[in-house]
Design a protein around this motif. Structure first.
Motif, PDB file in Angstrom:
ATOM      1  N   ASP A  70      42.044  38.773  36.715  1.00 43.66           N
ATOM      2  CA  ASP A  70      40.504  38.882  37.069  1.00 43.66           C
ATOM      3  C   ASP A  70      39.876  37.950  38.124  1.00 43.66           C
ATOM      4  O   ASP A  70      38.808  37.708  38.384  1.00 43.66           O
ATOM      5  N   GLN A  72      40.231  36.628  42.135  1.00 43.17           N
ATOM      6  CA  GLN A  72      40.670  37.097  43.595  1.00 43.17           C
ATOM      7  C   GLN A  72      41.693  35.918  44.090  1.00 43.17           C
ATOM      8  O   GLN A  72      41.292  34.730  43.860  1.00 43.17           O
ATOM      9  N   ARG A 102      36.258  36.862  39.634  1.00 35.46           N
ATOM     10  CA  ARG A 102      35.636  37.955  40.360  1.00 35.46           C
ATOM     11  C   ARG A 102      34.025  38.192  40.247  1.00 35.46           C
ATOM     12  O   ARG A 102      33.299  38.606  40.625  1.00 35.46           O
TER      13      ARG A 102
END
Length: 266
Positions: A70, A72, A102
């Motif tokens: 979850d 980046q 995120r």
């Protein structure tokens, strides 16, 4: 918001490290000494530098990215050198990585070099290329911008004393931060600086209104029992006055690297 900074030691203690990070569940993870070898499926490769031989997690970056699906994930290469699978040379990248949940929009970011430049044909002579990464995120819950920057400072075989190269390194880091951060942002700067607590690096960063949490709160070092050399400080986390520190710790146990994780909650 929880921010963790850690020199991951190339993932040498991979299982303990990933288990710890999963339990810590940071919103932002700033990771130094990250190996990225996308052309191999091997789990482990060997780093060799003279008498210095070290097992490295071949796809450390990919492994941590899978640990945090979850988030980046951004890899910032400092050099491209060779690791070894027995007698076979395997080209591999080495650098920094940043993982951001995120739910936190990244509105600006910059990566750049604080010492030398990208080394594409080997790790190079010491002190080797070093880089930094800065991001600006919008904290939706608090309605504010926060800038987080981290670097891996140059390693000088002569030690961690101040040198012209380290002075330039600090100035380059300040320049990189100013490319991303607004003067009104909360600002956090962290990483493995490879300097002593009395380094002029902190005076230079102080011009951004930054104060170090490691030394100002009385912690006695940031190295674990896996580091046998003298000098217990390497890692730091600095904040400006717009950051409200809820908790800060230098994590001594569990040992997941030869460096201690730095954990900040704001």
């Amino acid at each position: 918001m929880k921010i963790v900074s850690l020199n991951g030691w190339g993932g040498k203690l991979h299982e303990d490290l990933t288990a710890y990070l999963r339990s810590e569940a940071p919103d932002i993870l700033c990771l130094q000494e990250v190996v990225h070898t996308p052309d191999t499926e091997k789990d482990w490769l060997t780093y060799r530098d003279g008498d210095h031989v070290l097992q490295q997690r071949a796809n450390f970056f990919r492994d941590i990215a899978r640990t945090f699906p979850d988030h980046q994930a951004t890899f910032c290469p400092a050099s491209r050198g060779v690791l070894w699978d027995g007698a076979q040379a395997v080209p591999s990248q080495w650098g920094l990585a940043t993982f951001v949940h995120r739910s936190l929009p990244i509105t600006e970011q910059a990566q750049g070099f604080v010492h030398k430049a990208f080394s594409p044909h080997g790790y190079g002579e010491h002190p080797r290329s070093r880089n930094a990464h800065a991001i600006r995120v919008y904290d939706v819950e608090k309605g504010r911008y926060v800038c987080i920057a981290h670097m891996h400072g140059l390693r000088d075989l002569q030690g961690k004393t101040d040198t012209p190269a380290r002075r330039q390194q600090a100035h380059r880091l300040v320049d990189l931060i100013r490319r991303v951060a607004d003067p009104d942002d909360g600002l956090i700067v962290c990483g493995d600086f490879n300097v002593e607590p009395d380094s002029e690096t902190f005076a230079i960063l102080g011009r951004l209104g930054l104060t170090d949490l490691v030394t100002s709160r009385g912690f006695q070092g940031t190295r674990t029992s896996h580091y046998a050399k003298p000098g217990r400080f390497a890692d730091y986390m600095l904040v400006n006055e717009r950051i409200e520190v809820l908790t800060f710790s230098v994590v001594v146990e569990p040992e997941v690297s030869d460096h201690c994780p730095l954990v900040l909650t704001i």
